[in-house]
Write a protein that holds these residues in place. Structure first.
Motif, PDB file in Angstrom:
ATOM      1  N   PHE A  38       0.796  -1.321  -0.040  1.00 55.99           N
ATOM      2  CA  PHE A  38       0.017  -0.054   0.044  1.00 55.99           C
ATOM      3  C   PHE A  38       0.754   1.159  -0.016  1.00 55.99           C
ATOM      4  O   PHE A  38       1.961   1.262   0.614  1.00 55.99           O
ATOM      5  N   PRO A  44      -3.913   0.620  -2.491  1.00 55.95           N
ATOM      6  CA  PRO A  44      -2.939  -0.561  -2.827  1.00 55.95           C
ATOM      7  C   PRO A  44      -2.086  -0.087  -4.169  1.00 55.95           C
ATOM      8  O   PRO A  44      -2.850   0.145  -5.241  1.00 55.95           O
ATOM      9  N   HIS A 106      -8.338  -5.184   4.118  1.00 59.41           N
ATOM     10  CA  HIS A 106      -8.296  -4.806   2.749  1.00 59.41           C
ATOM     11  C   HIS A 106      -9.302  -5.987   2.146  1.00 59.41           C
ATOM     12  O   HIS A 106      -9.821  -5.559   1.268  1.00 59.41           O
TER      13      HIS A 106
END
Length: 112
Positions: A38, A44, A106
């Motif tokens: 990230f 990302p 995430h």
């Protein structure tokens, strides 16, 4: 040097990371690409297959734990300052656990 606290903390963090990986892998499956790197703003910029994404940080944490646990036996400098050594050990493990939590979070909150 007594290593009860860092070994216990390492075992707890490794258990939590493995449980989160299994949970994430079960929910997302192994066919998806997940973010593993990230930018500073949280965007990302690198992806990997789910088996790699969910296993690489727990493996790195297990290796770091092993390395920190055996180093004092071979390097007298590590035993010279036990508080600093244990603090560094815990900092490394917490940093890895935080990175792993970001990957799992995430993976579970975004659809790609």
């Amino acid at each position: 040097m007594k290593m009860t606290l860092p070994l216990t903390a390492s075992a707890a963090l490794l258990t939590a990371m493995v449980a989160a990986s299994i949970w994430g892998w079960w929910l997302r499956g192994s066919e998806v690409e997940l973010a593993v790197h990230f930018l500073l703003d949280g965007t990302p910029n690198r992806y990997a297959p789910a088996p790699f994404a969910f296993s690489i940080v727990p493996l790195a944490a297990a290796f770091a734990t092993l390395l920190f646990a055996v180093t004092p036996r071979f390097d007298p400098k590590a035993s010279a300052s036990p508080r600093l050594y244990k603090g560094l050990w815990l900092l490394v493990l917490l940093t890895l656990a935080t990175g792993h939590a970001l990957i799992v979070w995430h993976a579970l909150t975004t659809v790609r």
